[in-house]
Scaffold this motif. Structure first.
Motif, short mmCIF file in Angstrom:
data_model
loop_
_atom_site.label_atom_id
_atom_site.label_comp_id
_atom_site.label_asym_id
_atom_site.label_seq_id
_atom_site.Cartn_x
_atom_site.Cartn_y
_atom_site.Cartn_z
N UNK A 123 0.82 -1.10 -0.04
CA UNK A 123 -0.12 0.17 -0.18
C UNK A 123 0.76 1.52 -0.01
N UNK A 124 2.21 1.12 0.12
CA UNK A 124 3.13 2.16 0.21
C UNK A 124 2.84 3.08 -0.87
N UNK B 130 -3.96 1.67 6.10
CA UNK B 130 -4.03 0.11 5.26
C UNK B 130 -2.46 -0.38 5.01
N UNK B 131 -1.68 0.63 5.12
CA UNK B 131 -0.12 0.41 4.93
C UNK B 131 0.25 0.06 6.27
N UNK B 132 0.12 0.46 7.47
CA UNK B 132 0.48 0.37 8.70
C UNK B 132 0.11 -1.07 8.92
N UNK B 133 -1.30 -1.57 8.70
CA UNK B 133 -1.82 -2.95 8.90
C UNK B 133 -1.27 -4.16 7.79
N UNK B 134 -0.78 -3.63 6.80
CA UNK B 134 -0.25 -4.68 5.88
C UNK B 134 1.00 -4.79 5.42
N UNK B 135 1.74 -4.05 6.08
CA UNK B 135 3.42 -3.99 5.76
C UNK B 135 4.00 -5.16 6.23
N UNK C 132 -4.56 -13.78 2.08
CA UNK C 132 -3.56 -14.35 2.81
C UNK C 132 -3.84 -14.47 4.30
N UNK C 133 -5.11 -14.03 4.68
CA UNK C 133 -5.44 -13.98 6.14
C UNK C 133 -4.38 -13.34 6.97
N UNK C 134 -3.89 -12.00 6.50
CA UNK C 134 -3.15 -11.18 7.26
C UNK C 134 -3.90 -9.97 7.57
N UNK D 256 -6.13 4.89 -5.36
CA UNK D 256 -6.59 3.92 -4.47
C UNK D 256 -6.71 2.53 -5.20
N UNK D 257 -6.20 2.48 -6.21
CA UNK D 257 -6.05 1.01 -7.15
C UNK D 257 -4.83 0.21 -6.40
N UNK D 258 -3.84 0.79 -5.96
CA UNK D 258 -2.49 0.19 -5.29
C UNK D 258 -3.12 -0.16 -4.12
N UNK D 259 -3.71 0.66 -3.10
CA UNK D 259 -4.18 0.22 -1.78
C UNK D 259 -5.13 -0.80 -1.72
N UNK D 260 -6.06 -0.80 -2.66
CA UNK D 260 -7.20 -1.77 -2.67
C UNK D 260 -6.57 -3.22 -3.18
N UNK D 261 -5.81 -2.85 -4.06
CA UNK D 261 -5.13 -4.38 -4.49
C UNK D 261 -4.25 -5.12 -3.32
N UNK D 262 -3.50 -4.31 -2.38
CA UNK D 262 -3.00 -4.56 -1.21
C UNK D 262 -3.69 -5.31 -0.29
#
Length: 162
Positions: free
Chosen positions: A62-63, A149-154, A121-123, A108-114
Motif C-alpha cells: 500500500x506504500x 492500510x499501509x500500517x496494517x499490511x506492511x 493471505x489471512x493477514x 486507490x487501486x494500489x491500496x485496494x489491491x494490497x
C-alpha cells in the motif's frame, strides 16, 4: 529490493506539470486550449496505465498509493481553490470533479489491491478490509485510510512500527 512504482511517480509529476501549464497560460496574451486537452488526455492515459500497473504488479504494497496520495494533497487543495473561483463555469467544475475522481481511483487501486491480497493471505481481517476499501472511494478519507492500510499490511522488516 522491491520495484518502484514509476508510473505513479510519472502521474504525480504530470499533475504538477499541469499546474505549471495553467500558470503559464494565465500570463499568455492569447491562450490556446489545445495544451489543456493534450494534458488532460495524457492524464487519462497515465491513470489507465497506473490502474493496470497496480493490478498486475508483483510486490503488493500500500506504500506507493499512500505516498502518491500524500504528494497530491497540495494539488487537490489547488484544484479545490480553482473550482471555487470558477464555480459559475459549469463545464470547468465538471472537468475538475472528474479529474479529482480519476486521480482518487488511480491512487486507490494500489491500496485496494494490497488490501485484497492481505485479506486473501489471512493477514487482515475481512472487516478491516471492507472498511479500508470503502474509505478508498471517499474523497478525503482515502488518505488516512491508505495510511492505516499501509500500517496494517506492511511486512515486518519493511519499516518501523507506525
Amino acid at each position: 529490493m522491491k520495484r518502484f512504482a514509476w508510473p505513479l511517480l510519472l502521474l504525480v509529476l504530470w499533475a504538477y506539470g499541469g499546474v505549471a501549464l495553467f500558470a503559464a497560460m494565465i500570463d499568455a496574451v492569447q491562450a490556446s486550449y489545445t495544451p489543456v486537452w493534450v494534458w488532460l488526455s495524457g492524464l487519462v492515459v497515465l491513470c489507465a496505465a497506473n490502474i493496470v500497473y497496480a493490478l498486475c504488479r508483483k510486490p503488493v504494497s500500500a506504500l506507493p498509493g499512500m505516498l502518491a496520495k500524500l504528494a497530491l494533497i497540495p494539488f487537490y487543495v489547488l484544484v479545490f481553490a480553482v473550482g471555487m473561483m470558477v464555480f459559475i463555469a459549469l463545464p470547468a467544475v465538471i472537468v475538475l470533479f472528474l479529474l479529482d475522481g480519476l486521480l482518487l481511483l488511480t491512487t486507490s487501486a494500489y491500496t485496494v489491491r494490497c488490501l485484497a491480497a492481505a485479506c486473501r493471505q489471512r493477514r487482515l481481517h475481512i472487516a478491516w478490509t471492507i472498511v479500508l476499501a470503502v474509505s478508498q472511494g471517499i474523497f478525503v478519507l482515502d488518505v488516512p485510510g491508505s495510511i492505516v492500510a499501509h500500517c496494517l499490511t506492511r511486512e515486518k522488516k519493511e519499516a518501523p512500527p507506525c
